[in-house]
Motif scaffolding. Structure first.
Motif, PDB file in Angstrom:
ATOM      1  N   ILE A 148      29.342  18.443  52.650  1.00 54.81           N
ATOM      2  CA  ILE A 148      28.974  17.305  53.853  1.00 54.81           C
ATOM      3  C   ILE A 148      29.923  17.766  55.032  1.00 54.81           C
ATOM      4  O   ILE A 148      31.085  17.566  54.649  1.00 54.81           O
ATOM      5  N   ILE A 149      29.305  18.094  56.046  1.00 51.85           N
ATOM      6  CA  ILE A 149      29.937  18.463  57.169  1.00 51.85           C
ATOM      7  C   ILE A 149      30.163  17.203  58.117  1.00 51.85           C
ATOM      8  O   ILE A 149      29.033  16.712  58.667  1.00 51.85           O
ATOM      9  N   ILE A 150      31.196  16.464  58.292  1.00 55.98           N
ATOM     10  CA  ILE A 150      31.304  15.250  59.413  1.00 55.98           C
ATOM     11  C   ILE A 150      31.644  15.993  60.633  1.00 55.98           C
ATOM     12  O   ILE A 150      32.627  16.339  61.156  1.00 55.98           O
ATOM     13  N   ALA A 151      30.342  15.596  61.537  1.00 57.69           N
ATOM     14  CA  ALA A 151      30.561  16.255  62.952  1.00 57.69           C
ATOM     15  C   ALA A 151      30.325  15.177  63.683  1.00 57.69           C
ATOM     16  O   ALA A 151      29.315  15.166  64.907  1.00 57.69           O
ATOM     17  N   VAL A 152      30.792  13.935  63.749  1.00 52.96           N
ATOM     18  CA  VAL A 152      30.602  13.047  64.680  1.00 52.96           C
ATOM     19  C   VAL A 152      32.103  12.711  65.532  1.00 52.96           C
ATOM     20  O   VAL A 152      32.936  13.630  65.250  1.00 52.96           O
ATOM     21  N   LYS A 153      31.977  12.075  66.569  1.00 53.06           N
ATOM     22  CA  LYS A 153      33.252  12.154  67.525  1.00 53.06           C
ATOM     23  C   LYS A 153      34.382  11.460  66.604  1.00 53.06           C
ATOM     24  O   LYS A 153      33.990  10.628  65.853  1.00 53.06           O
ATOM     25  N   PRO A 154      35.807  11.788  66.799  1.00 51.25           N
ATOM     26  CA  PRO A 154      36.702  11.497  66.148  1.00 51.25           C
ATOM     27  C   PRO A 154      36.857   9.787  65.770  1.00 51.25           C
ATOM     28  O   PRO A 154      37.109   9.463  64.571  1.00 51.25           O
ATOM     29  N   HIS A 155      36.560   9.212  66.851  1.00 50.18           N
ATOM     30  CA  HIS A 155      36.723   7.728  66.710  1.00 50.18           C
ATOM     31  C   HIS A 155      35.543   6.999  65.832  1.00 50.18           C
ATOM     32  O   HIS A 155      35.858   5.994  65.421  1.00 50.18           O
ATOM     33  N   GLU A 163      31.398   4.034  55.332  1.00 51.34           N
ATOM     34  CA  GLU A 163      29.909   3.810  55.139  1.00 51.34           C
ATOM     35  C   GLU A 163      29.454   4.457  53.905  1.00 51.34           C
ATOM     36  O   GLU A 163      28.657   3.924  52.852  1.00 51.34           O
ATOM     37  N   ILE A 164      29.837   5.646  53.642  1.00 51.57           N
ATOM     38  CA  ILE A 164      29.311   6.503  52.609  1.00 51.57           C
ATOM     39  C   ILE A 164      30.262   6.528  51.535  1.00 51.57           C
ATOM     40  O   ILE A 164      29.880   7.220  50.368  1.00 51.57           O
ATOM     41  N   ASN A 165      31.507   5.780  51.444  1.00 49.17           N
ATOM     42  CA  ASN A 165      32.495   5.767  50.436  1.00 49.17           C
ATOM     43  C   ASN A 165      31.811   5.325  48.898  1.00 49.17           C
ATOM     44  O   ASN A 165      32.342   5.528  47.919  1.00 49.17           O
ATOM     45  N   CYS A 166      30.891   4.423  48.854  1.00 50.15           N
ATOM     46  CA  CYS A 166      30.084   4.002  47.983  1.00 50.15           C
ATOM     47  C   CYS A 166      29.417   5.036  46.982  1.00 50.15           C
ATOM     48  O   CYS A 166      29.058   4.684  45.982  1.00 50.15           O
ATOM     49  N   ILE A 167      29.074   6.208  47.641  1.00 46.08           N
ATOM     50  CA  ILE A 167      28.302   7.016  46.902  1.00 46.08           C
ATOM     51  C   ILE A 167      29.112   7.910  45.944  1.00 46.08           C
ATOM     52  O   ILE A 167      30.263   8.363  46.307  1.00 46.08           O
ATOM     53  N   GLU A 168      28.662   8.451  44.748  1.00 46.18           N
ATOM     54  CA  GLU A 168      29.220   9.194  43.876  1.00 46.18           C
ATOM     55  C   GLU A 168      29.602  10.434  44.572  1.00 46.18           C
ATOM     56  O   GLU A 168      28.518  11.263  45.179  1.00 46.18           O
ATOM     57  N   MET A 169      30.733  11.061  44.767  1.00 48.31           N
ATOM     58  CA  MET A 169      31.111  12.129  45.225  1.00 48.31           C
ATOM     59  C   MET A 169      31.830  13.032  44.783  1.00 48.31           C
ATOM     60  O   MET A 169      32.531  14.067  45.484  1.00 48.31           O
ATOM     61  N   LYS A 170      32.011  12.970  43.420  1.00 53.75           N
ATOM     62  CA  LYS A 170      32.917  14.085  42.650  1.00 53.75           C
ATOM     63  C   LYS A 170      32.402  15.175  42.793  1.00 53.75           C
ATOM     64  O   LYS A 170      33.224  16.420  43.061  1.00 53.75           O
ATOM     65  N   SER A 171      30.993  15.651  42.946  1.00 47.72           N
ATOM     66  CA  SER A 171      30.680  17.039  43.092  1.00 47.72           C
ATOM     67  C   SER A 171      30.661  17.545  44.555  1.00 47.72           C
ATOM     68  O   SER A 171      29.950  18.644  44.857  1.00 47.72           O
ATOM     69  N   LYS A 172      31.079  16.501  45.505  1.00 55.34           N
ATOM     70  CA  LYS A 172      30.795  16.947  46.766  1.00 55.34           C
ATOM     71  C   LYS A 172      31.944  17.760  47.482  1.00 55.34           C
ATOM     72  O   LYS A 172      33.135  17.156  46.979  1.00 55.34           O
ATOM     73  N   LEU A 173      31.732  18.417  48.760  1.00 54.53           N
ATOM     74  CA  LEU A 173      32.954  18.873  49.183  1.00 54.53           C
ATOM     75  C   LEU A 173      32.665  18.444  50.517  1.00 54.53           C
ATOM     76  O   LEU A 173      31.753  18.350  51.327  1.00 54.53           O
ATOM     77  N   PHE A 174      33.886  17.851  51.212  1.00 56.85           N
ATOM     78  CA  PHE A 174      33.803  16.946  52.558  1.00 56.85           C
ATOM     79  C   PHE A 174      34.280  18.120  53.709  1.00 56.85           C
ATOM     80  O   PHE A 174      35.535  18.725  53.451  1.00 56.85           O
ATOM     81  N   VAL A 175      33.842  18.386  54.734  1.00 53.27           N
ATOM     82  CA  VAL A 175      34.402  18.976  55.535  1.00 53.27           C
ATOM     83  C   VAL A 175      34.379  18.313  57.098  1.00 53.27           C
ATOM     84  O   VAL A 175      33.260  18.050  57.391  1.00 53.27           O
ATOM     85  N   SER A 176      35.582  18.162  57.581  1.00 57.58           N
ATOM     86  CA  SER A 176      35.527  17.514  58.738  1.00 57.58           C
ATOM     87  C   SER A 176      35.880  18.352  59.907  1.00 57.58           C
ATOM     88  O   SER A 176      36.816  19.165  59.893  1.00 57.58           O
ATOM     89  N   VAL A 177      35.056  18.421  60.949  1.00 55.98           N
ATOM     90  CA  VAL A 177      35.414  19.340  62.176  1.00 55.98           C
ATOM     91  C   VAL A 177      36.117  18.280  63.332  1.00 55.98           C
ATOM     92  O   VAL A 177      36.373  18.709  64.380  1.00 55.98           O
TER      93      VAL A 177
END
Ligand SMILES: NC(=O)C1=CN([C@@H]2O[C@H](COP(=O)(O)OP(=O)(O)OC[C@H]3O[C@@H](n4cnc5c(N)ncnc54)[C@H](OP(=O)(O)O)[C@@H]3O)[C@@H](O)[C@H]2O)C=CC1
Ligand SMILES: O=C(O)[C@@H]1CCC=N1
Length: 350
Positions: A148-155, A163-177
């Motif tokens: 999952i690539i987080i590509a929203v403005k910094p703020h 908002e998405i914290n409640c979702i099961e995310m063990k298998s996911k990799l987060f990338v923030s730009v």
């Protein structure tokens, strides 16, 4: 890094902060070996002769060819993984990365989803036009993606992660730009041990000429980092570096394309002042910047030496350079990088 040195491989952020690339040949503009041969063999041959023997040149070509083969098979194996990628945010940076991935054929458009507020319909249309599925919600993107690539403005980053914290995310990799948003903050907003990586890319990813630097979070594995480096390398170059350097990277290569666009515009204006038609002036300015950048990357020579090779004693160039010195071009560029880096640091504290 000297472009002759293609022997380094692997990705690590060493304790002494050495930055090591993925070993990809650092010639962003040439995906084609023949093109590399032509460029190195003709245009810059005089400059190369000054520092490289024929034997070294042959070795260079061999390393380019084997690197090319290695990269091609690496990309094939990565594309076979059928990775599902999701973008939260569908704006300029998401589109640049996303289109770059699809054009590079590393990721299939049908495996990409994206979300946005939906209010900017041109972003929605643009994503749809390249075959990306526009999801109904950020949660939808989360559910259907491995990366999952987080590509929203910094703020907006905190709001989205909460908002998405409640979702099961063990298998996911987060990338923030997101510029300035630290891994500490990202990890704090996600469940413990979530794998996260920060990347600072730039918009030329769109044309496979991006310059990206990534920093792995505390739970990201070497495999995660390798994968992101490979993905980002398919659309330019990608280095791994300690996070403390990312604000500087943001000031230099993240924001840098804008500085260069201004230079192209200004050089084009200069041409128009000399009576050139606008289209020709802009084309000449852009091609000159690209050619000069390519010479730096291809020859490995110091930019000052390349500048000297253009500048004849008592000739035209030295007159132009004198004006640039009077106008403070070099100081202005250094200050621009510094100011943008400082702003990135402010964003991390806001
Ligand atoms: N632009 C650049 O050159 C670079 C940007 N970055 C970083 O990339 C990030 C994005 O920047 P950029 O692409 O320029 O910005 P844009 O404004 O072009 O895109 C932001 C996107 O986020 C969407 N968005 C806003 N709120 C939400 C939300 N709550 N949920 C889901 N999506 C949302 C917007 O929706 P909508 O389409 O409806 O407006 C838009 O698609 C920033 O953090 C920036 O620091 C990093 C390097 C370079
Ligand atoms: O201007 C910005 O904040 C973003 C980050 C780097 C480039 N654009």
């Amino acid at each position: 890094m000297d472009c002759m040195d293609n022997t380094k491989k692997g990705v690590k952020v060493s304790d002494n902060s050495e930055i090591i690339s993925n070993g990809k040949t650092e010639t962003m503009l040439c995906n084609n070996v023949k093109e590399k041969y032509d460029i190195v063999g003709s245009k810059s041959s005089l400059l190369l002769e000054e520092r490289k023997s024929n034997a070294t040149f042959e070795r260079f070509l061999q390393s380019v060819i084997s690197k090319f083969n290695e990269e091609t098979s690496d990309n094939t194996s990565l594309s076979q993984l059928n990775l599902k990628i999701g973008f939260i945010g569908a704006g300029k940076m998401a589109q640049a990365i996303c289109k770059g991935f699809i054009i590079s054929k590393l990721i299939k458009a049908e495996n990409v989803s994206a979300s946005s507020t939906g209010m900017n319909t041109s972003n929605v249309e643009s994503m749809k036009n390249i075959g990306v599925r526009m999801a109904n919600s950020n949660a939808d993107v989360m559910h259907s993606s491995d990366i999952i690539i987080i590509a929203v403005k910094p703020h907006i980053v905190s709001t989205v992660l909460q908002e998405i914290n409640c979702i099961e995310m063990k298998s996911k990799l987060f990338v923030s730009v997101a510029a300035g948003i630290t891994l500490e903050k990202i990890e704090e907003l996600l469940p413990k041990n979530t794998r996260a990586i920060r990347v600072m890319p730039n918009t030329p990813c769109l044309v496979q000429c991006g310059a990206s630097v990534c920093s792995p979070g505390s739970s990201a594995t070497k495999e995660d980092c390798d994968m992101i480096v490979k993905l980002m390398s398919s659309i330019g170059i990608c280095h791994v570096a300690p996070e403390r350097l990312l604000n500087g990277v943001t000031g230099l290569s993240g924001s840098g394309p804008a500085y260069v666009f201004q230079m192209v515009e200004a050089m084009s204006d200069g041409g128009v002042k000399q009576g050139l038609p606008r289209d020709l002036a802009t084309k000449l300015a852009a091609q000159t910047l690209m050619g000069a950048a390519k010479m730096v990357l291809e020859t490995g020579l110091h930019p000052g030496a390349l500048k000297d090779a253009v500048t004849s004693p008592g000739g035209t160039t030295i007159s132009g350079l004198h004006e640039l010195e009077k106008g403070g071009l070099r100081a202005a560029l250094m200050c621009a990088v510094e100011a943008a880096a400082k702003r990135a640091s402010e964003l991390s504290h806001s």
